[in-house]
Design a protein around this motif. Structure first.
Motif, PDB file in Angstrom:
ATOM      1  N   ALA A 523       0.828  -1.183   0.024  1.00  0.00           N
ATOM      2  CA  ALA A 523       0.076   0.167  -0.092  1.00  0.00           C
ATOM      3  C   ALA A 523       0.827   1.187   0.132  1.00  0.00           C
ATOM      4  CB  ALA A 523      -0.810   0.031   1.292  1.00  0.00           C
ATOM      5  N   GLY A 524       1.911   1.336   1.014  1.00  0.00           N
ATOM      6  CA  GLY A 524       2.793   2.502   1.074  1.00  0.00           C
ATOM      7  C   GLY A 524       3.579   2.692  -0.427  1.00  0.00           C
ATOM      8  N   SER A 525       3.571   1.750  -1.100  1.00  0.00           N
ATOM      9  CA  SER A 525       4.561   1.721  -2.329  1.00  0.00           C
ATOM     10  C   SER A 525       3.603   1.837  -3.717  1.00  0.00           C
ATOM     11  CB  SER A 525       5.512   0.492  -2.649  1.00  0.00           C
ATOM     12  OG  SER A 525       6.130   0.325  -1.628  1.00  0.00           O
ATOM     13  N   ASN A 526       2.493   2.085  -3.531  1.00  0.00           N
ATOM     14  CA  ASN A 526       1.433   1.918  -4.548  1.00  0.00           C
ATOM     15  C   ASN A 526       0.920   3.468  -5.009  1.00  0.00           C
ATOM     16  OD1 ASN A 526      -0.828   1.259  -6.478  1.00  0.00           O
ATOM     17  ND2 ASN A 526      -0.877  -0.718  -5.348  1.00  0.00           N
ATOM     18  N   ARG A 527       1.079   3.693  -6.153  1.00  0.00           N
ATOM     19  CA  ARG A 527       0.736   4.974  -6.691  1.00  0.00           C
ATOM     20  C   ARG A 527      -0.804   5.220  -7.157  1.00  0.00           C
ATOM     21  NH1 ARG A 527       4.124   8.397  -4.202  1.00  0.00           N
ATOM     22  NH2 ARG A 527       6.183   8.636  -5.134  1.00  0.00           N
ATOM     23  N   VAL A 528      -1.259   4.085  -7.489  1.00  0.00           N
ATOM     24  CA  VAL A 528      -2.800   4.381  -8.097  1.00  0.00           C
ATOM     25  C   VAL A 528      -3.821   4.158  -6.888  1.00  0.00           C
ATOM     26  CG1 VAL A 528      -4.428   2.703  -9.404  1.00  0.00           C
ATOM     27  CG2 VAL A 528      -1.940   2.738  -9.942  1.00  0.00           C
ATOM     28  N   ALA A 529      -4.543   5.150  -6.832  1.00  0.00           N
ATOM     29  CA  ALA A 529      -5.438   5.468  -5.689  1.00  0.00           C
ATOM     30  C   ALA A 529      -6.357   4.159  -5.331  1.00  0.00           C
ATOM     31  CB  ALA A 529      -6.130   6.550  -5.764  1.00  0.00           C
ATOM     32  N   ALA A 530      -6.871   3.657  -6.392  1.00  0.00           N
ATOM     33  CA  ALA A 530      -7.834   2.650  -6.067  1.00  0.00           C
ATOM     34  C   ALA A 530      -7.006   1.417  -5.731  1.00  0.00           C
ATOM     35  CB  ALA A 530      -8.812   2.466  -7.443  1.00  0.00           C
ATOM     36  N   ASP A 531      -6.128   1.051  -6.139  1.00  0.00           N
ATOM     37  CA  ASP A 531      -5.368  -0.255  -5.805  1.00  0.00           C
ATOM     38  C   ASP A 531      -4.891   0.234  -4.423  1.00  0.00           C
ATOM     39  OD1 ASP A 531      -5.824  -1.269  -8.079  1.00  0.00           O
ATOM     40  OD2 ASP A 531      -3.794  -0.909  -9.072  1.00  0.00           O
ATOM     41  N   LEU A 532      -4.558   1.240  -4.156  1.00  0.00           N
ATOM     42  CA  LEU A 532      -3.869   1.860  -2.925  1.00  0.00           C
ATOM     43  C   LEU A 532      -4.876   1.328  -1.419  1.00  0.00           C
ATOM     44  CD1 LEU A 532      -2.159   2.997  -0.558  1.00  0.00           C
ATOM     45  CD2 LEU A 532      -2.705   5.264  -1.753  1.00  0.00           C
ATOM     46  N   PHE A 533      -6.206   1.916  -1.909  1.00  0.00           N
ATOM     47  CA  PHE A 533      -7.217   1.937  -0.906  1.00  0.00           C
ATOM     48  C   PHE A 533      -7.443   0.512  -0.853  1.00  0.00           C
ATOM     49  CE2 PHE A 533     -11.729   1.806   0.376  1.00  0.00           C
ATOM     50  CZ  PHE A 533     -11.825   2.567   1.405  1.00  0.00           C
ATOM     51  N   THR A 534      -7.926  -0.398  -1.709  1.00  0.00           N
ATOM     52  CA  THR A 534      -8.231  -1.673  -1.649  1.00  0.00           C
ATOM     53  C   THR A 534      -7.102  -2.282  -0.823  1.00  0.00           C
ATOM     54  OG1 THR A 534      -9.483  -1.667  -3.592  1.00  0.00           O
ATOM     55  CG2 THR A 534      -8.519  -4.047  -2.750  1.00  0.00           C
ATOM     56  N   THR A 535      -5.656  -2.091  -1.175  1.00  0.00           N
ATOM     57  CA  THR A 535      -4.649  -3.061  -0.380  1.00  0.00           C
ATOM     58  C   THR A 535      -4.611  -2.600   1.013  1.00  0.00           C
ATOM     59  OG1 THR A 535      -3.554  -3.054  -2.482  1.00  0.00           O
ATOM     60  CG2 THR A 535      -2.119  -3.416  -0.545  1.00  0.00           C
ATOM     61  N   ALA A 536      -4.667  -1.255   1.282  1.00  0.00           N
ATOM     62  CA  ALA A 536      -4.633  -0.817   2.691  1.00  0.00           C
ATOM     63  C   ALA A 536      -5.701  -1.151   3.662  1.00  0.00           C
ATOM     64  CB  ALA A 536      -4.579   0.941   2.786  1.00  0.00           C
ATOM     65  N   GLU A 537      -6.913  -1.118   3.005  1.00  0.00           N
ATOM     66  CA  GLU A 537      -8.035  -1.574   3.841  1.00  0.00           C
ATOM     67  C   GLU A 537      -7.943  -3.094   3.982  1.00  0.00           C
ATOM     68  OE1 GLU A 537     -12.745  -0.389   3.753  1.00  0.00           O
ATOM     69  OE2 GLU A 537     -12.078  -1.510   1.931  1.00  0.00           O
ATOM     70  N   ARG A 538      -7.414  -3.977   3.288  1.00  0.00           N
ATOM     71  CA  ARG A 538      -7.238  -5.416   3.477  1.00  0.00           C
ATOM     72  C   ARG A 538      -6.188  -5.562   4.612  1.00  0.00           C
ATOM     73  NH1 ARG A 538      -5.288  -8.638  -0.957  1.00  0.00           N
ATOM     74  NH2 ARG A 538      -5.451 -10.284   0.448  1.00  0.00           N
ATOM     75  N   ALA A 539      -5.000  -4.785   4.298  1.00  0.00           N
ATOM     76  CA  ALA A 539      -4.115  -4.686   5.396  1.00  0.00           C
ATOM     77  C   ALA A 539      -4.623  -4.354   6.936  1.00  0.00           C
ATOM     78  CB  ALA A 539      -2.846  -3.795   5.014  1.00  0.00           C
ATOM     79  N   MET A 540      -5.312  -3.347   6.895  1.00  0.00           N
ATOM     80  CA  MET A 540      -5.864  -2.963   8.191  1.00  0.00           C
ATOM     81  C   MET A 540      -6.941  -3.763   8.947  1.00  0.00           C
ATOM     82  SD  MET A 540      -8.361   0.389   8.942  1.00  0.00           S
ATOM     83  CE  MET A 540      -9.575  -0.025   7.848  1.00  0.00           C
ATOM     84  N   ARG A 541      -7.687  -4.489   8.180  1.00  0.00           N
ATOM     85  CA  ARG A 541      -8.645  -5.504   8.591  1.00  0.00           C
ATOM     86  C   ARG A 541      -7.815  -6.986   9.139  1.00  0.00           C
ATOM     87  NH1 ARG A 541     -13.026  -5.174   3.989  1.00  0.00           N
ATOM     88  NH2 ARG A 541     -14.187  -3.494   4.497  1.00  0.00           N
ATOM     89  N   LEU A 542      -6.500  -7.045   8.351  1.00  0.00           N
ATOM     90  CA  LEU A 542      -6.010  -8.423   8.739  1.00  0.00           C
ATOM     91  C   LEU A 542      -4.991  -7.853   9.873  1.00  0.00           C
ATOM     92  CD1 LEU A 542      -4.849 -11.215   8.191  1.00  0.00           C
ATOM     93  CD2 LEU A 542      -3.456 -10.355   6.478  1.00  0.00           C
ATOM     94  N   ALA A 543      -4.879  -6.694  10.268  1.00  0.00           N
ATOM     95  CA  ALA A 543      -3.924  -6.403  11.168  1.00  0.00           C
ATOM     96  C   ALA A 543      -4.755  -6.331  12.578  1.00  0.00           C
ATOM     97  CB  ALA A 543      -3.163  -5.091  11.037  1.00  0.00           C
ATOM     98  N   GLU A 544      -6.018  -5.794  12.330  1.00  0.00           N
ATOM     99  CA  GLU A 544      -6.629  -5.948  13.600  1.00  0.00           C
ATOM    100  C   GLU A 544      -6.986  -7.291  13.918  1.00  0.00           C
ATOM    101  OE1 GLU A 544      -9.950  -3.461  12.218  1.00  0.00           O
ATOM    102  OE2 GLU A 544      -9.270  -1.628  12.874  1.00  0.00           O
ATOM    103  N   ARG A 545      -7.351  -8.084  12.991  1.00  0.00           N
ATOM    104  CA  ARG A 545      -7.518  -9.704  13.312  1.00  0.00           C
ATOM    105  C   ARG A 545      -6.383 -10.342  13.975  1.00  0.00           C
ATOM    106  NH1 ARG A 545      -8.990 -11.874   8.529  1.00  0.00           N
ATOM    107  NH2 ARG A 545      -7.262 -12.975   8.127  1.00  0.00           N
ATOM    108  N   ILE A 546      -5.283  -9.941  13.604  1.00  0.00           N
ATOM    109  CA  ILE A 546      -4.261 -10.531  14.490  1.00  0.00           C
ATOM    110  C   ILE A 546      -3.740  -9.784  15.603  1.00  0.00           C
ATOM    111  CG2 ILE A 546      -3.388 -11.782  12.203  1.00  0.00           C
ATOM    112  CD1 ILE A 546      -1.102  -9.595  12.077  1.00  0.00           C
ATOM    113  N   ASP A 547      -4.468  -8.559  15.820  1.00  0.00           N
ATOM    114  CA  ASP A 547      -4.025  -7.841  17.008  1.00  0.00           C
ATOM    115  C   ASP A 547      -2.797  -7.156  16.975  1.00  0.00           C
ATOM    116  OD1 ASP A 547      -5.256  -6.562  19.134  1.00  0.00           O
ATOM    117  OD2 ASP A 547      -4.216  -8.124  20.672  1.00  0.00           O
ATOM    118  N   ASP A 548      -2.525  -6.745  15.811  1.00  0.00           N
ATOM    119  CA  ASP A 548      -1.259  -5.679  15.586  1.00  0.00           C
ATOM    120  C   ASP A 548      -1.728  -4.419  15.429  1.00  0.00           C
ATOM    121  OD1 ASP A 548       1.078  -4.530  14.581  1.00  0.00           O
ATOM    122  OD2 ASP A 548       1.970  -6.490  14.063  1.00  0.00           O
ATOM    123  N   ALA A 549      -1.726  -3.580  16.595  1.00  0.00           N
ATOM    124  CA  ALA A 549      -2.122  -2.365  16.589  1.00  0.00           C
ATOM    125  C   ALA A 549      -1.353  -1.260  15.592  1.00  0.00           C
ATOM    126  CB  ALA A 549      -2.655  -1.775  17.813  1.00  0.00           C
TER     127      ALA A 549
END
Length: 732
Positions: A523-549
């Motif tokens: 997500a941090g390396s992506n310049r395409v806004a739509a791809d960035l949003f999808t990737t970052a949101e997936r990362a956020m949900r997964l990080a919350e599930r594994i309890d990595d604040a």
């Protein structure tokens, strides 16, 4: 020992007989060496049979020191065959002096070095000037030019001695005397011969006999009007010596030399289309004149562009070097191999290992890749530096760095054994993972900009370690390294490289934590806004599930930035609020400065996109104040400069100019040259996009100036940049 010449003794070796004769007189090797005026090592080598062909003058000196009677002397000489007959002969008194000849080809770009050498030789403390540097850098040529200059200024004779083929230090003085047409083979005899003359001795290629240094120092003491100009790949390490290191040519001189050698080979002048190829070939030669000559000879036949296209696949150039060069200098491989033969075992093992690392490296890298049984990797590195096979970097950073000249690296890496290659890659991977963790904690935890610079400097070494982790299936470790360093890669303008790293990993090969780290970095390396949003949101949900604040907050900040690009202002604010909650409730802010600073930066970016520049500036000041209150070194101006680069990439030149102006305003006076140079580099690109050539040129000069332009001037120039951008976009 009176029967030494009898038949029973005729088959005895020179080594055994010399030892018998010495012991019969109750002399130690040290006592015999002192009496004969040779070194203890020379006596030891002769008695052990390691040296089987001593020089005639050495044999005469030993015989005299042993006070041999005729029978013993004849017995000793008879063990040497024809060489013994030569030792019986008295040296000729009709010797011809050897004078230095001017270089056979034009000398390019060496005026400063010649002036420095002439000044050193003319000073009272410069009676032994040693030119050192890598093979092929032009030491002999420069020495000949300097000797020609000195000959016009000094009244005395100039003698030239090539010591390439002299292998024993005790023979060096005799070779120097021979060049001066002197039959003496001792310091005293040569000093008496040179008495009353202002002699300049030019001694070439001393690297194999550097142990003769004390004899040369003694000669200068005994002959106060004599000066010595010498060349060697290593210094003599005597107190009288003044070392002048000869560096490779700079880009302009290298390209000029390339053009001259092309013309000498009968090739047509370099055209505009070939200029880039010539510049790249000179960079491949790393400014070494010999390498440039060899490349020019090949380019004269193939053409510069064709040679450049094929050079990576050539083990050796298709055209041999000039025949009037010594055999050891007709190819770069032969020149480098000559230097390698002079190395100790540890340095010989370390050289090809270092060659696997492109670019510069630190002492930590040396420790990581040294042989498992290497007791002193730093000592081996010091030896490589002394032999000019490794050079020190420019030392502008906080850590001293070293590099290998590209022709040396290309040759040395070919000699690396497969088992050593694997050990180097493993060692680099271990070091990269450890260093990445440390840098990641330092950057995210306290905003350590020194760690950012370290990642940039070690980028190629870290990439080598990352590649090994991926190639050997250590995917979670590779994901951890990627997540640790993607942020400093982004901050230093290497986003494309960070994205290339992420493309080497596949999420199906990763654990949940590894996947979350990979998604955040992607997500941090992506310049395409739509791809960035999808990737970052997936990362956020997964990080919350594994309890990595920490990961979840980082991902929320990226998702917020993507939402802004998609003009979802409410969604962006919601995601930033989510990051803020995670940060306040779950994180130790003082050890997670990155999130604390990026939340207000994100609010400022949103305000800017909504057209509220005043609100944006307020948020950015909050970010800078937050960093200061937390005692962080985090450079908000550096982040804004990188955000400006991203805005420029999206065509938002007015927003980019505003961000740069805010960055300059927030930058403290103590801010180093490097951050300001980065800001100036982005400003130059924005000015060029605006069609303002003069302003772009000013910013390019500012990016290369040290120290940087002052804050007032930067502010005025950036204000003008904002006005021009607004005029172009119709904001004014």
């Amino acid at each position: 020992m009176s029967d030494a010449a009898g038949p029973a003794r005729r088959t005895i070796s020179f080594a055994a007989l010399l030892r018998d004769l010495r012991e019969a007189r109750s002399l130690t090797q040290q006592e015999l060496a002192t009496a004969a005026g040779v070194s203890v090592d020379a006596v030891s080598a002769l008695e052990r049979g390691r040296r089987t062909q001593p020089q005639p003058h050495t044999v005469r000196a030993l015989a005299a020191a042993l006070q041999l009677r005729d029978a013993d002397r004849m017995a000793l000489l008879s063990t040497l065959g024809r060489a013994g007959n030569e030792a019986l002969e008295m040296p000729s008194r009709t010797l011809t002096p050897r004078r230095p000849s001017p270089p056979g080809v034009p000398v390019v770009g060496r005026d400063d070095e010649v002036a420095e050498i002439a000044a050193a030789l003319g000073s009272t403390s410069g009676r032994l000037v040693m030119l050192t540097g890598p093979g092929g850098v032009g030491k002999t040529t420069i020495a000949l030019v300097a000797a020609d200059v000195m000959a016009a200024e000094r009244p005395g004779p100039v003698y030239f001695a090539d010591l390439t083929d002299v292998t024993e230090p005790d023979d060096a003085l005799a070779a120097v005397a021979l060049a001066a047409a002197c039959a003496a083979d001792t310091v005293t005899g040569l000093a008496e011969y040179l008495a009353g003359t202002s002699t300049l001795l030019v001694l070439d290629n001393l690297e194999r006999v550097t142990a003769c240094g004390p004899h040369l120092a003694e000669l200068l003491t005994a002959s106060p009007d004599t000066v010595i100009l010498a060349t060697s790949r290593v210094p003599l390490r005597v107190r009288r010596e003044r070392e002048v290191r000869i560096a490779p040519l700079g880009p302009s001189a290298a390209e000029l030399l390339f053009g001259e050698r092309l013309a000498a080979a009968g090739a047509p002048p370099v055209g505009t289309r070939d200029n880039s190829a010539v510049a790249q070939l000179c960079r491949r030669a790393d400014g070494l004149p010999l390498a440039i000559e060899l490349l020019a000879a090949a380019a004269a036949r193939l053409g510069p562009r064709a040679l450049l296209e094929r050079i990576d696949g050539l083990a050796e150039l298709p055209v041999a070097g000039p025949q009037d060069l010594p055999a050891r200098q007709r190819t770069m491989a032969a020149t480098i191999e000559w230097s390698c033969q002079l190395l100790g075992p540890a340095a010989q093992r370390l050289l090809p290992r270092l060659a696997l690392v492109p670019g510069s490296f630190s002492l930590d890298t040396v420790d990581a890749i040294a042989a498992p049984d290497a007791a002193d990797g730093v000592g081996a590195l010091a030896e490589l530096i002394e032999h000019s096979l490794v050079t020190r970097g420019d030392d502008t950073g906080t850590v001293t760095r070293y590099r290998m000249l590209e022709p040396v690296r290309r040759h040395a890496v070919e000699t690396l054994e497969p088992v050593d290659r694997e050990h180097v890659r493993r060692g680099v991977a271990r070091w990269a993972l450890r260093a990445g963790r440390e840098h990641g904690v330092a950057i995210r935890g306290r905003g350590d900009m020194t760690a950012v610079e370290q990642v940039e400097a070690d980028r190629h070494v870290l990439r080598l370690g990352f590649d090994h982790l991926v190639d050997t299936g250590q995917y979670d470790d590779a994901a951890e390294l990627l997540w640790s360093v993607w942020l400093p890669l982004w901050m230093t303008g290497h986003t494309h490289e960070g994205l290339a790293w992420t493309n080497r990993l596949h999420e199906d090969d990763l654990s949940e934590q590894g996947r979350a780290r990979w998604l955040v970095a992607r997500a941090g390396s992506n310049r395409v806004a739509a791809d960035l949003f999808t990737t970052a949101e997936r990362a956020m949900r997964l990080a919350e599930r594994i309890d990595d604040a920490s990961l979840a907050a980082e991902a929320a900040i990226f998702a917020s930035a993507a939402a802004l690009r998609l003009e979802d202002f409410d969604g962006s604010r919601t995601l930033l609020a989510r990051a803020e909650v995670l940060m306040k409730k779950r994180l130790d802010v003082e050890r997670d400065v990155w999130a604390a600073v990026h939340v207000p930066i994100g609010h400022g970016d949103g305000a800017l996109l909504r057209g509220d520049r005043a609100a944006a500036a307020r948020h950015w000041r909050v970010a800078a104040d937050t960093a200061r209150k937390l005692g962080s070194e985090f450079s908000v101006p550096a982040i804004l400069a990188e955000c400006a680069r991203a805005a420029r990439g999206e065509g938002r030149l007015d927003d980019a100019a505003v961000m740069l102006a805010a960055a300059a305003e927030l930058a403290p006076e103590r801010d180093g040259h490097k951050p300001r140079a980065h800001l100036a580099g982005v400003a130059a690109a924005v000015a060029a996009d605006l069609g303002d050539v003069a302003s772009a040129q000013w910013w390019e000069r500012a990016a290369g100036t040290e120290p940087a332009a002052n804050s007032d001037e930067l502010g005025e120039r950036l204000g003008e940049l904002v006005r021009r951008a607004d005029a172009l976009t119709g904001r004014d």
